[in-house]
Structures are given as structure tokens and as C-alpha cells.
Design a protein around this motif. Structure first.
Motif, PDB file in Angstrom:
ATOM      1  N   PHE A   1     -40.463  23.507  42.473  1.00  0.00           N
ATOM      2  CA  PHE A   1     -41.086  23.632  43.782  1.00  0.00           C
ATOM      3  C   PHE A   1     -42.277  24.578  43.670  1.00  0.00           C
ATOM      4  O   PHE A   1     -42.345  25.405  42.761  1.00  0.00           O
ATOM      5  CB  PHE A   1     -40.077  24.175  44.797  1.00  0.00           C
ATOM      6  N   SER A   2     -43.200  24.442  44.610  1.00  0.00           N
ATOM      7  CA  SER A   2     -44.340  25.361  44.659  1.00  0.00           C
ATOM      8  C   SER A   2     -44.148  26.288  45.844  1.00  0.00           C
ATOM      9  O   SER A   2     -43.499  25.919  46.833  1.00  0.00           O
ATOM     10  CB  SER A   2     -45.664  24.596  44.778  1.00  0.00           C
TER      11      SER A   2
ATOM     12  N   GLU B   1     -46.112  27.193  48.183  1.00  0.00           N
ATOM     13  CA  GLU B   1     -46.762  26.753  49.419  1.00  0.00           C
ATOM     14  C   GLU B   1     -46.188  25.451  49.967  1.00  0.00           C
ATOM     15  O   GLU B   1     -46.596  24.977  51.023  1.00  0.00           O
ATOM     16  CB  GLU B   1     -48.274  26.601  49.196  1.00  0.00           C
ATOM     17  N   GLN B   2     -45.242  24.876  49.262  1.00  0.00           N
ATOM     18  CA  GLN B   2     -44.621  23.615  49.678  1.00  0.00           C
ATOM     19  C   GLN B   2     -43.785  23.828  50.938  1.00  0.00           C
ATOM     20  O   GLN B   2     -43.121  24.855  51.097  1.00  0.00           O
ATOM     21  CB  GLN B   2     -43.732  23.134  48.525  1.00  0.00           C
ATOM     22  N   SER B   3     -43.790  22.863  51.825  1.00  0.00           N
ATOM     23  CA  SER B   3     -42.979  22.934  53.041  1.00  0.00           C
ATOM     24  C   SER B   3     -41.507  23.092  52.674  1.00  0.00           C
ATOM     25  O   SER B   3     -41.002  22.389  51.793  1.00  0.00           O
ATOM     26  CB  SER B   3     -43.170  21.658  53.862  1.00  0.00           C
ATOM     27  N   ILE B   4     -40.813  23.982  53.343  1.00  0.00           N
ATOM     28  CA  ILE B   4     -39.390  24.177  53.087  1.00  0.00           C
ATOM     29  C   ILE B   4     -38.617  22.908  53.428  1.00  0.00           C
ATOM     30  O   ILE B   4     -37.638  22.565  52.771  1.00  0.00           O
ATOM     31  CB  ILE B   4     -38.832  25.414  53.831  1.00  0.00           C
ATOM     32  N   TYR B   5     -39.087  22.181  54.425  1.00  0.00           N
ATOM     33  CA  TYR B   5     -38.414  20.935  54.806  1.00  0.00           C
ATOM     34  C   TYR B   5     -38.607  19.858  53.736  1.00  0.00           C
ATOM     35  O   TYR B   5     -37.694  19.078  53.476  1.00  0.00           O
ATOM     36  CB  TYR B   5     -38.898  20.460  56.175  1.00  0.00           C
TER      37      TYR B   5
ATOM     38  N   PRO C   1     -36.360  25.904  40.161  1.00  0.00           N
ATOM     39  CA  PRO C   1     -37.343  26.959  39.957  1.00  0.00           C
ATOM     40  C   PRO C   1     -38.576  26.757  40.847  1.00  0.00           C
ATOM     41  O   PRO C   1     -38.938  25.628  41.174  1.00  0.00           O
ATOM     42  CB  PRO C   1     -37.730  26.822  38.483  1.00  0.00           C
ATOM     43  N   VAL C   2     -39.209  27.853  41.184  1.00  0.00           N
ATOM     44  CA  VAL C   2     -40.468  27.835  41.931  1.00  0.00           C
ATOM     45  C   VAL C   2     -41.550  28.342  40.981  1.00  0.00           C
ATOM     46  O   VAL C   2     -41.437  29.437  40.427  1.00  0.00           O
ATOM     47  CB  VAL C   2     -40.396  28.720  43.192  1.00  0.00           C
TER      48      VAL C   2
ATOM     49  N   ASN D   1     -38.980  26.860  62.906  1.00  0.00           N
ATOM     50  CA  ASN D   1     -40.192  27.229  62.180  1.00  0.00           C
ATOM     51  C   ASN D   1     -40.679  26.026  61.397  1.00  0.00           C
ATOM     52  O   ASN D   1     -40.283  25.807  60.258  1.00  0.00           O
ATOM     53  CB  ASN D   1     -39.926  28.410  61.246  1.00  0.00           C
ATOM     54  N   THR D   2     -41.539  25.227  61.995  1.00  0.00           N
ATOM     55  CA  THR D   2     -42.019  24.008  61.333  1.00  0.00           C
ATOM     56  C   THR D   2     -43.076  24.304  60.277  1.00  0.00           C
ATOM     57  O   THR D   2     -43.435  23.424  59.510  1.00  0.00           O
ATOM     58  CB  THR D   2     -42.592  23.022  62.366  1.00  0.00           C
ATOM     59  N   ASP D   3     -43.567  25.528  60.246  1.00  0.00           N
ATOM     60  CA  ASP D   3     -44.583  25.909  59.261  1.00  0.00           C
ATOM     61  C   ASP D   3     -43.988  26.633  58.051  1.00  0.00           C
ATOM     62  O   ASP D   3     -44.729  27.110  57.200  1.00  0.00           O
ATOM     63  CB  ASP D   3     -45.630  26.824  59.906  1.00  0.00           C
ATOM     64  N   GLY D   4     -42.651  26.713  57.983  1.00  0.00           N
ATOM     65  CA  GLY D   4     -42.006  27.447  56.889  1.00  0.00           C
ATOM     66  C   GLY D   4     -42.315  26.833  55.535  1.00  0.00           C
ATOM     67  O   GLY D   4     -42.366  25.612  55.378  1.00  0.00           O
ATOM     68  N   VAL D   5     -42.563  27.693  54.563  1.00  0.00           N
ATOM     69  CA  VAL D   5     -42.841  27.252  53.204  1.00  0.00           C
ATOM     70  C   VAL D   5     -41.821  27.877  52.250  1.00  0.00           C
ATOM     71  O   VAL D   5     -41.132  28.837  52.593  1.00  0.00           O
ATOM     72  CB  VAL D   5     -44.294  27.601  52.773  1.00  0.00           C
ATOM     73  N   VAL D   6     -41.754  27.326  51.070  1.00  0.00           N
ATOM     74  CA  VAL D   6     -40.768  27.739  50.072  1.00  0.00           C
ATOM     75  C   VAL D   6     -40.802  29.243  49.829  1.00  0.00           C
ATOM     76  O   VAL D   6     -39.759  29.894  49.751  1.00  0.00           O
ATOM     77  CB  VAL D   6     -40.955  26.936  48.763  1.00  0.00           C
TER      78      VAL D   6
END
Length: 152
Positions: free
Chosen positions: A33-34, A36-40, A55-56, A86-91
Motif C-alpha cells: 500500500f502507499s 496516500e492511498q485511500s483507506i477504503y 507493508p506500506v 472520514n471519506t478522505d482518510g488515507v493509509v
């Protein structure tokens, strides 16, 4: 009279049992995962691929964290606690940044012992700080299954 003293035989060097290297069991094509990737998006990938985390990596490929199912559960708790999704949540908002890794030089017994003394379900496997794979409890169980009939 010539006298030759008894030659002392040096004690055998301590030898470490050699067990299979963890690289024989680790997953090499790891889903990452990155930050900045969306948590969703990350949750969807974990569900679709049936994985419990990964891993990130930053843009340069450096390991900067790990995202687990437990980390993802914070999304729901945060939404309920703050009464807002929180629709803007990131990893990077949810990942764990303290990462315990396994060096490629470790063997399966070393890693089994690490699992026995922690609550972790997976470890990133690294060589000189670079991600080479990931090993899970299940991967180490595959090595344990091969022990049937083996004597040490």
C-alpha cells in the motif's frame, strides 16, 4: 629422553543447527500500500485478496509502515466516535509506523520464535532495508508441517 606431550584435540566448534531459510516460505509477490492511498481502497483490496495486511511503501520503495486489519477497524471506531465518516482518510492516517522486520538471513525457527513472542501475524522480510517479501504465521506453519518424522 625425547618427550612429546599429549596433543590436545581442540573442542569441536559450536555449530548452529541449520534450518531452512525463511526465504523458502515467504511470499515474494507482496501486495503493498502507499501512504496516500485511500483507506477504503486498501480495505477493499484486503477483502478482495483475502489478506490480513501488508507493508506500506513510500514513492522510493522504502518501507515506512504496515497496515493491518486491526488498523483498518479504527476507521469504523473513528466514524462512530466522531459521528462522522472520514471519506478522505488515507493509509498513513491508520497504518502502524513501528514495524518489526525479519532479515532474509533468518531461518524458519528464528521466525517461529518471533511469532511466539509477539502478537504480530506477519513480518516484512528485508535485505539491507529493502522489502524482499513477507512472512506470515501460516507460512511458518508450512515449515512446521514438514517436521513430521524428522529427528533433530
Amino acid at each position: 629422553m625425547n618427550f612429546t606431550g599429549k596433543k590436545e584435540t581442540p573442542a569441536p566448534a559450536a555449530t548452529k543447527n541449520t534450518f531452512e531459510p525463511i526465504t523458502n516460505y515467504m511470499a515474494k509477490n507482496v501486495i503493498t500500500f502507499s501512504p496516500e492511498q485511500s483507506i477504503y481502497d486498501a480495505i477493499d483490496i484486503m477483502l478482495e485478496k483475502r489478506i490480513s495486511g501488508g507493508p506500506v511503501l513510500d514513492k522510493s520503495g522504502a518501507l515506512i509502515g504496515i497496515l493491518s486489519e486491526k488498523d483498518c477497524l479504527k476507521v469504523m471506531v473513528d466514524a462512530v466516535y466522531h459521528n462522522q465518516l472520514n471519506t478522505d482518510g488515507v493509509v498513513k492516517d491508520y497504518m502502524s509506523t513501528t514495524v518489526t522486520t525479519v532479515d532474509v538471513s533468518k531461518d524458519v525457527v528464528d521466525v517461529a520464535n518471533m511469532f511466539l513472542t509477539s502478537n504480530f501475524r506477519r513480518y516484512p522480510v528485508v535485505e539491507q532495508g529493502k522489502l524482499k517479501g513477507q512472512v506470515s504465521r501460516r507460512d511458518v506453519m508450512k515449515a512446521a508441517a514438514k517436521l513430521r518424522g524428522t529427528t533433530w
